[in-house]
Design a protein around this motif. Structure first.
Motif, PDB file in Angstrom:
ATOM      1  N   THR A  25       0.818  -1.208   0.000  1.00  0.00           N
ATOM      2  CA  THR A  25       0.000   0.000   0.000  1.00  0.00           C
ATOM      3  C   THR A  25       0.854   1.261   0.000  1.00  0.00           C
ATOM      4  O   THR A  25       0.579   2.203  -0.745  1.00  0.00           O
ATOM      5  CB  THR A  25      -0.954  -0.001   1.211  1.00  0.00           C
ATOM      6  N   GLU A  26       1.883   1.295   0.825  1.00  0.00           N
ATOM      7  CA  GLU A  26       2.732   2.493   0.910  1.00  0.00           C
ATOM      8  C   GLU A  26       3.416   2.785  -0.418  1.00  0.00           C
ATOM      9  O   GLU A  26       3.577   3.953  -0.790  1.00  0.00           O
ATOM     10  CB  GLU A  26       3.776   2.344   2.024  1.00  0.00           C
ATOM     11  N   ASP A  27       3.804   1.733  -1.152  1.00  0.00           N
ATOM     12  CA  ASP A  27       4.414   1.927  -2.464  1.00  0.00           C
ATOM     13  C   ASP A  27       3.434   2.587  -3.433  1.00  0.00           C
ATOM     14  O   ASP A  27       3.800   3.480  -4.193  1.00  0.00           O
ATOM     15  CB  ASP A  27       4.886   0.595  -3.042  1.00  0.00           C
ATOM     16  N   VAL A  28       2.180   2.134  -3.409  1.00  0.00           N
ATOM     17  CA  VAL A  28       1.158   2.701  -4.296  1.00  0.00           C
ATOM     18  C   VAL A  28       0.905   4.163  -3.940  1.00  0.00           C
ATOM     19  O   VAL A  28       0.840   5.033  -4.821  1.00  0.00           O
ATOM     20  CB  VAL A  28      -0.156   1.897  -4.229  1.00  0.00           C
ATOM     21  N   ILE A  29       0.780   4.440  -2.654  1.00  0.00           N
ATOM     22  CA  ILE A  29       0.533   5.817  -2.213  1.00  0.00           C
ATOM     23  C   ILE A  29       1.713   6.709  -2.606  1.00  0.00           C
ATOM     24  O   ILE A  29       1.532   7.828  -3.092  1.00  0.00           O
ATOM     25  CB  ILE A  29       0.236   5.865  -0.703  1.00  0.00           C
ATOM     26  N   GLY A  30       2.926   6.218  -2.436  1.00  0.00           N
ATOM     27  CA  GLY A  30       4.100   6.978  -2.849  1.00  0.00           C
ATOM     28  C   GLY A  30       4.127   7.223  -4.350  1.00  0.00           C
ATOM     29  O   GLY A  30       4.468   8.318  -4.805  1.00  0.00           O
ATOM     30  N   TYR A  31       3.758   6.227  -5.111  1.00  0.00           N
ATOM     31  CA  TYR A  31       3.688   6.363  -6.565  1.00  0.00           C
ATOM     32  C   TYR A  31       2.674   7.438  -6.954  1.00  0.00           C
ATOM     33  O   TYR A  31       2.964   8.319  -7.766  1.00  0.00           O
ATOM     34  CB  TYR A  31       3.323   5.014  -7.190  1.00  0.00           C
ATOM     35  N   LEU A  32       1.481   7.377  -6.351  1.00  0.00           N
ATOM     36  CA  LEU A  32       0.444   8.370  -6.657  1.00  0.00           C
ATOM     37  C   LEU A  32       0.871   9.769  -6.226  1.00  0.00           C
ATOM     38  O   LEU A  32       0.595  10.751  -6.915  1.00  0.00           O
ATOM     39  CB  LEU A  32      -0.874   7.959  -6.020  1.00  0.00           C
ATOM     40  N   ALA A  33       1.573   9.862  -5.103  1.00  0.00           N
ATOM     41  CA  ALA A  33       2.067  11.171  -4.645  1.00  0.00           C
ATOM     42  C   ALA A  33       3.090  11.722  -5.640  1.00  0.00           C
ATOM     43  O   ALA A  33       3.130  12.929  -5.907  1.00  0.00           O
ATOM     44  CB  ALA A  33       2.683  11.057  -3.255  1.00  0.00           C
ATOM     45  N   SER A  34       3.913  10.835  -6.208  1.00  0.00           N
ATOM     46  CA  SER A  34       4.894  11.308  -7.182  1.00  0.00           C
ATOM     47  C   SER A  34       4.222  11.774  -8.466  1.00  0.00           C
ATOM     48  O   SER A  34       4.681  12.738  -9.088  1.00  0.00           O
ATOM     49  CB  SER A  34       5.938  10.218  -7.466  1.00  0.00           C
ATOM     50  N   ILE A  35       3.130  11.136  -8.859  1.00  0.00           N
ATOM     51  CA  ILE A  35       2.383  11.590 -10.032  1.00  0.00           C
ATOM     52  C   ILE A  35       1.787  12.966  -9.744  1.00  0.00           C
ATOM     53  O   ILE A  35       1.888  13.884 -10.558  1.00  0.00           O
ATOM     54  CB  ILE A  35       1.251  10.598 -10.404  1.00  0.00           C
ATOM     55  N   GLU A  36       1.212  13.101  -8.574  1.00  0.00           N
ATOM     56  CA  GLU A  36       0.577  14.367  -8.190  1.00  0.00           C
ATOM     57  C   GLU A  36       1.611  15.497  -8.151  1.00  0.00           C
ATOM     58  O   GLU A  36       1.324  16.625  -8.510  1.00  0.00           O
ATOM     59  CB  GLU A  36      -0.108  14.199  -6.821  1.00  0.00           C
ATOM     60  N   SER A  37       2.843  15.160  -7.793  1.00  0.00           N
ATOM     61  CA  SER A  37       3.916  16.156  -7.728  1.00  0.00           C
ATOM     62  C   SER A  37       4.562  16.403  -9.079  1.00  0.00           C
ATOM     63  O   SER A  37       5.406  17.281  -9.202  1.00  0.00           O
ATOM     64  CB  SER A  37       4.990  15.706  -6.738  1.00  0.00           C
ATOM     65  N   GLY A  38       4.218  15.581 -10.060  1.00  0.00           N
ATOM     66  CA  GLY A  38       4.766  15.750 -11.386  1.00  0.00           C
ATOM     67  C   GLY A  38       6.038  14.973 -11.657  1.00  0.00           C
ATOM     68  O   GLY A  38       6.687  15.185 -12.680  1.00  0.00           O
ATOM     69  N   PHE A  39       6.433  14.058 -10.774  1.00  0.00           N
ATOM     70  CA  PHE A  39       7.673  13.319 -10.953  1.00  0.00           C
ATOM     71  C   PHE A  39       7.539  12.073 -11.816  1.00  0.00           C
ATOM     72  O   PHE A  39       8.469  11.612 -12.396  1.00  0.00           O
ATOM     73  CB  PHE A  39       8.272  12.907  -9.600  1.00  0.00           C
ATOM     74  N   VAL A  40       6.349  11.476 -11.842  1.00  0.00           N
ATOM     75  CA  VAL A  40       6.115  10.242 -12.594  1.00  0.00           C
ATOM     76  C   VAL A  40       4.885  10.456 -13.445  1.00  0.00           C
ATOM     77  O   VAL A  40       3.996  11.213 -13.106  1.00  0.00           O
ATOM     78  CB  VAL A  40       5.876   9.042 -11.631  1.00  0.00           C
ATOM     79  N   GLY A  41       4.792   9.744 -14.525  1.00  0.00           N
ATOM     80  CA  GLY A  41       3.548   9.856 -15.276  1.00  0.00           C
ATOM     81  C   GLY A  41       3.677   9.489 -16.703  1.00  0.00           C
ATOM     82  O   GLY A  41       4.627   9.174 -17.265  1.00  0.00           O
TER      83      GLY A  41
END
Length: 124
Positions: A108-124
């Motif tokens: 779960t923490e990995d998914v939340i971190g991934y989504l946070a990085s998308i929201e911050s513009g780092f991944v996508g």
């Protein structure tokens, strides 16, 4: 100095009546998950889902699903799109597994971190 407040997603529709627990049925409906699906995801017997919804392992899984939903809503802003993403979207960074599969693996923490990085513009 201005402060911004983030509106927290309302999870009260997922409450099990007046009890201070999440309803497996209501959470399952959000993600189109049946009793057996929730049991498998939580690693409990299917009868536990129906007869002992207060089971700690089951409740932890339900909480994690809603945590991921909350993080996905920051990106998608729509509960239906967030649920669709969680259930169906393969994530290349995680061997093309879905967020739902990752929650079932205890990530779960990995998914939340991934989504946070998308929201911050780092991944996508």
């Amino acid at each position: 100095m201005s402060t911004t407040t983030t509106q927290l997603p309302d999870i009260t529709p997922f409450q099990d009546g007046e009890r201070p627990i999440l309803s497996p049925t209501r959470v399952g409906q959000e993600f189109l998950l049946g009793i057996q699906d929730l049991a498998d995801l939580s690693r409990v017997h299917r009868h536990t889902v129906r007869t002992h919804p207060e089971n700690n392992q089951l409740q932890a899984t339900l909480v994690n699903l809603l945590r991921v939903r909350s993080a996905a809503m920051v990106v998608n802003h729509d509960p239906q799109k967030a649920a669709f993403f969680i259930r169906n979207q393969p994530i290349p960074s995680f061997d093309h597994k879905t967020a739902l599969q990752l929650v079932g693996e205890g990530r779960t923490e990995d998914v939340i971190g991934y989504l946070a990085s998308i929201e911050s513009g780092f991944v996508g």
